[in-house]
Design a protein around this motif. Structure first.
Motif, mmCIF file in Angstrom:
data_model
loop_
_atom_site.group_PDB
_atom_site.id
_atom_site.type_symbol
_atom_site.label_atom_id
_atom_site.label_comp_id
_atom_site.label_asym_id
_atom_site.label_seq_id
_atom_site.Cartn_x
_atom_site.Cartn_y
_atom_site.Cartn_z
ATOM 1 N N VAL B 85 0.844 -1.199 0.000
ATOM 2 C CA VAL B 85 0.000 0.000 0.000
ATOM 3 C C VAL B 85 0.880 1.249 0.000
ATOM 4 C CG1 VAL B 85 -2.037 -1.016 1.124
ATOM 5 C CG2 VAL B 85 -0.170 -0.102 2.519
ATOM 6 N N GLU B 86 0.292 2.358 -0.446
ATOM 7 C CA GLU B 86 1.061 3.605 -0.480
ATOM 8 C C GLU B 86 1.286 4.148 0.914
ATOM 9 O OE1 GLU B 86 -0.736 5.234 -4.669
ATOM 10 O OE2 GLU B 86 -0.338 6.708 -3.113
ATOM 11 N N ASP B 87 0.259 4.024 1.749
ATOM 12 C CA ASP B 87 0.271 4.809 2.973
ATOM 13 C C ASP B 87 -0.405 4.045 4.105
ATOM 14 O OD1 ASP B 87 0.715 6.953 4.536
ATOM 15 O OD2 ASP B 87 -0.262 8.386 3.195
ATOM 16 N N VAL B 88 -0.119 4.451 5.342
ATOM 17 C CA VAL B 88 -0.722 3.790 6.494
ATOM 18 C C VAL B 88 -2.247 3.918 6.449
ATOM 19 C CG1 VAL B 88 -0.859 3.773 9.005
ATOM 20 C CG2 VAL B 88 1.330 4.131 7.892
ATOM 21 N N TYR B 104 1.578 -6.597 5.380
ATOM 22 C CA TYR B 104 1.595 -5.411 4.524
ATOM 23 C C TYR B 104 3.017 -4.959 4.227
ATOM 24 C CZ TYR B 104 -3.357 -4.926 5.431
ATOM 25 O OH TYR B 104 -4.697 -5.142 5.498
ATOM 26 N N HIS B 105 3.115 -4.113 3.236
ATOM 27 C CA HIS B 105 4.334 -3.329 3.042
ATOM 28 C C HIS B 105 3.904 -1.904 2.697
ATOM 29 C CE1 HIS B 105 8.671 -3.174 2.542
ATOM 30 N NE2 HIS B 105 8.431 -2.238 1.639
ATOM 31 N N VAL B 106 4.235 -0.959 3.548
ATOM 32 C CA VAL B 106 3.822 0.434 3.348
ATOM 33 C C VAL B 106 4.947 1.188 2.647
ATOM 34 C CG1 VAL B 106 3.042 2.550 4.473
ATOM 35 C CG2 VAL B 106 2.454 0.333 5.459
ATOM 36 N N LEU B 107 4.650 1.696 1.441
ATOM 37 C CA LEU B 107 5.684 2.384 0.669
ATOM 38 C C LEU B 107 5.980 3.772 1.232
ATOM 39 C CD1 LEU B 107 4.494 1.531 -2.965
ATOM 40 C CD2 LEU B 107 6.252 0.381 -1.608
ATOM 41 N N GLY B 108 4.957 4.433 1.726
ATOM 42 C CA GLY B 108 5.128 5.810 2.192
ATOM 43 C C GLY B 108 5.110 6.809 1.055
ATOM 44 N N GLY B 109 4.563 6.402 -0.097
ATOM 45 C CA GLY B 109 4.483 7.329 -1.220
ATOM 46 C C GLY B 109 4.499 6.557 -2.529
ATOM 47 N N THR B 152 3.946 3.219 -10.184
ATOM 48 C CA THR B 152 4.660 2.507 -9.125
ATOM 49 C C THR B 152 4.313 1.026 -9.149
ATOM 50 O OG1 THR B 152 4.494 4.539 -7.846
ATOM 51 C CG2 THR B 152 5.143 2.556 -6.655
ATOM 52 N N ALA B 153 3.019 0.722 -9.383
ATOM 53 C CA ALA B 153 2.596 -0.677 -9.438
ATOM 54 C C ALA B 153 3.312 -1.407 -10.571
ATOM 55 C CB ALA B 153 1.077 -0.749 -9.622
ATOM 56 N N HIS B 154 3.422 -0.768 -11.744
ATOM 57 C CA HIS B 154 4.110 -1.404 -12.869
ATOM 58 C C HIS B 154 5.580 -1.640 -12.543
ATOM 59 C CE1 HIS B 154 1.137 -1.848 -15.953
ATOM 60 N NE2 HIS B 154 0.646 -0.654 -15.678
ATOM 61 N N TYR B 155 6.210 -0.657 -11.893
ATOM 62 C CA TYR B 155 7.617 -0.801 -11.530
ATOM 63 C C TYR B 155 7.808 -1.991 -10.600
ATOM 64 C CZ TYR B 155 12.274 0.282 -9.860
ATOM 65 O OH TYR B 155 13.598 0.194 -9.533
ATOM 66 N N ILE B 156 6.946 -2.098 -9.585
ATOM 67 C CA ILE B 156 7.093 -3.182 -8.607
ATOM 68 C C ILE B 156 6.810 -4.523 -9.276
ATOM 69 C CG2 ILE B 156 6.248 -4.111 -6.419
ATOM 70 C CD1 ILE B 156 5.599 -1.281 -5.551
ATOM 71 N N ALA B 157 5.807 -4.541 -10.163
ATOM 72 C CA ALA B 157 5.490 -5.793 -10.862
ATOM 73 C C ALA B 157 6.694 -6.256 -11.689
ATOM 74 C CB ALA B 157 4.260 -5.593 -11.743
ATOM 75 N N ASP B 158 7.304 -5.310 -12.439
ATOM 76 C CA ASP B 158 8.492 -5.662 -13.237
ATOM 77 C C ASP B 158 9.606 -6.197 -12.355
ATOM 78 O OD1 ASP B 158 7.316 -4.962 -15.567
ATOM 79 O OD2 ASP B 158 8.251 -2.967 -15.715
#
Lengths: 197, 197
Positions: B85-88, B104-109, B152-158
């Motif tokens: 997720v992006e944020d808490v 979870y993993h919180v990206l913070g942005g 960001t989702a595409h980057y993480i998926a790659d």
């Protein structure tokens, strides 16, 4: 909600503040935690100080961190005028105008037979005592223009007008007000209180 | 403003919270002072506790009062799934559904070239490390359906799809949504992702 219980509890308490609900309380708490040093720490410290020291001024009922508030102890405020307001928020509203230089008396409500609020609950005996004690020449009634406010204003006027000049805020068209959008009562009051240009 | 400086300062800090302005901060502070024992004291104490203990979970970035948050240390949560997720606040929103049992993993942005937010700032190296460490089988991308979120989702998926199954939240008509009020993009996405009844 997955935050640990202290954070959940903080959100729960914040959500009970007027103007905040659960969603905005969550946003506010997240914001606070993110801005820990700029916001959360100062807020926490200030709140602890206020929680420890806030009380009602023994003379006028204003909120203060001393037994007597800044206005009652100020030596630049005039002592001959007392402005009677319903609530501390009304006192603050008066102060923001910067136009009143006297002291206040905060009733903490209005007379209400239904809620059994009588003259004692509003500190009217204390107000009467202040008139000779502070050599008061004028009592200005700045109560809300509601039925309860006006009933209370009439009661206080009856109580005091033998001993001191009692005045009330003028009623009329608000600054910037357009007649077309004003209620009939306001226009009628403004007409009745018309004055030469 | 005639309240003493601590109260003024409390109002000033409160007015910097999201969703509160000067007027609502004044109302909130007056309410707090009136409800001293039920509200101000508990709020002050809880805030001090949170100010002293709140930190980010070292594993997932969630807000916690421990080094590791309740979700990361829970022994009833599944370890095979990580929801990114992006944020808490997004984590809290997911938790309110009660439907996700993993971690979870919180990206913070989100990734942002303009604000120079790169993969390091989002803790993606830490996320990569968690996949073997926690024997993760699936990474669910629950990012906002905005341009930044989808980039960001595409980057993480790659980054991850060679090592682990990567899924994302379905797009479509919201529950209770009326087609007439939905934007074209949502209807298009719902049509493209149509499924047998």
């Amino acid at each position: 909600m997955s935050a640990t219980s202290d954070i959940e509890q903080l959100i729960e308490i914040m959500s009970r503040l007027p103007g905040l609900g659960p969603r905005s309380a969550r946003r506010a708490v997240l914001h606070l935690i993110r801005k820990r040093s700029q916001l959360l720490h100062p807020l926490s410290e200030t709140m602890a100080t206020v929680a420890a020291t806030a009380r009602e001024c023994l003379n006028c009922g204003n909120i203060s961190t001393q037994d007597l508030c800044e206005i009652c102890t100020s030596n630049v405020r005039q002592t001959g005028q007392i402005c009677v307001v319903e609530d501390v928020s009304d006192l603050w509203a008066m102060e923001r105008t910067g136009m009143f230089k006297g002291r206040y008396h905060v009733l903490g409500g209005t007379l209400s037979a239904l809620d059994s609020v009588g003259p004692e609950e509003l500190g009217l005996v204390r107000l009467e005592g202040r008139i000779p004690a502070e050599d008061v020449k004028e009592v200005i009634l700045a109560l809300n223009a509601t039925v309860d406010g006006m009933t209370t204003a009439h009661y206080i006027a009856d109580l005091l007008e033998a001993r001191v000049r009692v005045t009330t805020l003028a009623q009329g068209v608000p600054v910037g007000g357009e007649l077309d959008y004003l209620d009939d009562g306001t226009i009628g009051a403004a007409l009745a209180a018309r004055r030469p240009v």
